[in-house]
Design a protein around this motif. Structure first.
Motif, short mmCIF file in Angstrom:
data_model
loop_
_atom_site.label_atom_id
_atom_site.label_comp_id
_atom_site.label_asym_id
_atom_site.label_seq_id
_atom_site.Cartn_x
_atom_site.Cartn_y
_atom_site.Cartn_z
N ASN A 49 7.01 39.86 13.38
CA ASN A 49 8.05 40.15 14.46
C ASN A 49 9.10 41.12 14.09
OD1 ASN A 49 8.72 39.68 17.15
ND2 ASN A 49 10.39 38.45 16.62
N VAL A 205 10.48 32.35 15.93
CA VAL A 205 10.27 33.61 16.56
C VAL A 205 11.14 33.38 18.18
CG1 VAL A 205 8.58 34.74 18.27
CG2 VAL A 205 8.22 34.23 15.94
N ALA A 380 4.71 37.38 19.13
CA ALA A 380 4.74 37.45 17.51
C ALA A 380 4.33 35.87 17.14
CB ALA A 380 6.13 37.63 17.17
#
Length: 588
Positions: A49, A205, A380
């Motif tokens: 990410n 994430v 991600a």
């Protein structure tokens, strides 16, 4: 206390000889696996990410952001070699883990501070607004970013370098039962990665995308604190490998220098005439002995004894190690040299992995991420699909497949390390081929719906993000075979004084793969800048106008060619011979 209960070569935290049923073993290694899980919980989400952070917050272009991530990963894996050498020769693996965990905490804390304070970041800007002028981070603020990023890289390198070999140190390779447990431990490393990674790829994430990167970096900092404390908690229970007094890398170098100096001397017909110190029971407990092998014979010249008046004065009794080396020392040099081709053949696989952590995530931002009425999956988080599958597959492979294969092949690990690595290399090529096909489909949908210039995340394509799961799924299985196989291969084949350093051959291979990815992106763009209207296959921020499918196809073909080279290399490889003491135990 009976003598056979002692574990030779390992001590407890007080420096006394470790006791088999009191120190080490599978239960104690669970603390190492827990620490490894927390470390991956902290860092795996960053690997997939950070491109979004660098492009969306710090305003780097996509190619530059991808290169920053691969450079960061490459430096981290390369630094693991430095930490491993220190762990093997100076500070020990336990202290290395604690020290590295502290450094990683500092790096993550700096990144959290920068993500929190607006004055340390560039002004908010819409990168997809053609009329907007977005200024990327620079000057002292960029230096602050790089300081935190590379402190994180150094700390992560230390944990990766020291945790796996320290966990393997909890087992005695000369004991058949513990040797099988050690194989399960290496499978457990990937399972721990998946457990920590599953939290990282979902919860972390989501926090980074929804609550902000300051919260994301903060949670990662807390995870590393837990990793360090969990590991330190096991100090009274660990078997600790004492740091070697001599640097084994220097001993390898001495073999080459001595071989060059003795290059004009004829090799004796009988290998028994080569130099070796007298082997007795007391020496066997402290010093490693390996039998001579007829490979890389040019290195045997390092063990040719000259006449005493040629090599030393009458007053000098011990020959210079830069002029004369033991047979075992020469054999260790042969082992390291024979592992290098295997090492080189695994670099391309990391080159493929780097694309899944960078460009594949950017593909996901252009696609429909909705999986429920009110929930969108962050791009991600896509690797959670193979990770979730591996959470089931790894125990199945270790507890069911390995015992069945062991009965069929007679090999304690079910299949040889090299066979396991080869399976993963084939799957990595297949994964890139699948990625190329999916990208053709994705671009076809964009073209058919007149959405080639659609804004990612705002105007999603009518194509589910789960199409990308196929390439992640296949590569996840490749991970299980190749990377775990490499860790176990390098640890089991390496000389005593190079256990931690040798496991870092994997991380070094990955480092070169990440650096090669950065170079590959630049070379491909330069080679194709006059072929495409966008200025290169991967140029610009509009992935719909790029030719990522051709790049994936190129990687698939390179991976396939690499596999055929690996077949030739692995067929010629000869496994490390066991010392007489080890063979005696195994035969019981």
């Amino acid at each position: 206390m009976q003598e056979e209960e002692l574990v030779d070569g390992k001590v407890d935290w007080r420096g006394r000889t470790a006791v088999r049923h009191k120190h080490g073993g599978m239960k104690v290694s669970l603390l190492v696996l827990a620490a490894f899980a927390f470390e991956n919980m902290a860092t795996l989400s960053l690997a997939v990410n950070l491109v979004s952070y660098f492009t969306g917050i710090m305003h780097y272009e996509l190619a530059d952001a991808a290169n920053m991530v691969t450079n960061y990963a490459g430096v981290s894996y390369m630094l693991s070699i430095v930490v491993a050498v220190l762990a093997d020769t100076l500070i020990g693996r336990y202290k290395s883990v604690v020290f590295s965990g502290s450094i990683e905490c500092v790096g993550l804390a700096l990144l959290a501070i920068q993500a929190h304070y607006r004055s340390l970041k560039p002004a908010i800007c819409n990168l997809y607004d053609q009329n907007a002028v977005c200024e990327k981070i620079k000057g002292n603020h960029e230096a602050f970013l790089l300081a935190g990023l590379y402190l994180l890289a150094f700390g992560s390198a230390g944990l990766k370098a020291s945790l796996p070999p320290h966990g393997a140190d909890q087992f005695d390779e000369r004991n058949p039962k513990e040797a099988r447990q050690m194989s399960s431990f290496f499978n457990g490393l990937l399972l721990a990665l998946c457990v920590g990674g599953s939290v990282s790829l979902t919860f972390n994430v989501w926090i980074q995308d929804q609550k902000g990167w300051d919260w994301g970096f903060g949670i990662s900092t807390i995870a590393i604190v837990f990793a360090t404390v969990t590991f330190a908690f096991g100090l009274p229970l660990y078997r600790i490998q004492v740091a070697q007094r001599t640097n084994s890398l220097i001993e390898i170098l001495q073999v080459y220098i001595a071989a060059i100096r003795n290059r004009n001397l004829p090799l004796p017909a009988d290998s028994e005439q080569l130099y070796e110190i007298e082997q007795d029971k007391e020496a066997a407990m402290e010093i490693e002995f390996l039998p001579h092998r007829d490979i890389f014979r040019f290195l045997d010249k390092a063990a040719i004894e000259r006449k005493s008046n040629d090599i030393q004065s009458e007053k000098q009794e011990i020959p210079s190690p830069w002029k004369l080396c033991r047979v075992t020392q020469v054999e260790n040099a042969k082992i390291i040299l024979s592992m290098i081709p295997i090492f080189c053949c695994t670099i391309i696989m990391t080159l493929c992995l780097a694309q899944l952590q960078t460009f594949s995530v950017q593909q996901g931002f252009t696609m429909n991420t909705r999986i429920a009425k009110h929930f969108n999956i962050p791009p991600a988080s896509l690797p959670i699909i193979p990770v979730a599958f591996l959470l089931i597959l790894i125990p199945f492979y270790d507890q069911i497949c390995v015992p069945l294969l062991r009965k069929l092949t007679g090999i304690p690990t079910g299949v040889t390390h090299l066979q396991r690595i080869g399976v993963g290399l084939v799957l990595s090529s297949i994964s890139m081929a699948i990625a190329a096909i999916i990208e053709v489909k994705r671009k076809g949908v964009a073209r058919d719906n007149n959405m080639l210039d659609a804004i990612p995340g705002v105007q999603p394509l009518p194509l589910s993000i789960f199409w990308l799961s196929f390439q992640y799924f296949v590569f996840g299985i490749a991970d299980m075979f190749t990377y775990v196989g490499l860790l176990e291969f390098f640890y089991s084949e390496a000389p005593k004084g190079l256990k931690a350093t040798s496991t870092c051959f994997l991380w070094c291979s990955m480092a070169i793969g990440y650096f090669l990815s950065s170079i590959m992106v630049q070379l491909v763009n330069r080679a194709t800048k006059n072929v495409t209207a966008s200025g290169g296959w991967l140029a610009g921020n509009n992935i719909n106008r790029n030719h990522l499918n051709l790049f994936y196809l190129l990687l698939s073909l390179l991976s396939l060619l690499n596999f055929f080279v690996y077949l030739l290399v692995s067929k010629r490889y000869k496994y490390r011979p066991q010392s007489p003491e080890v063979r005696g135990v195994d035969s019981q």
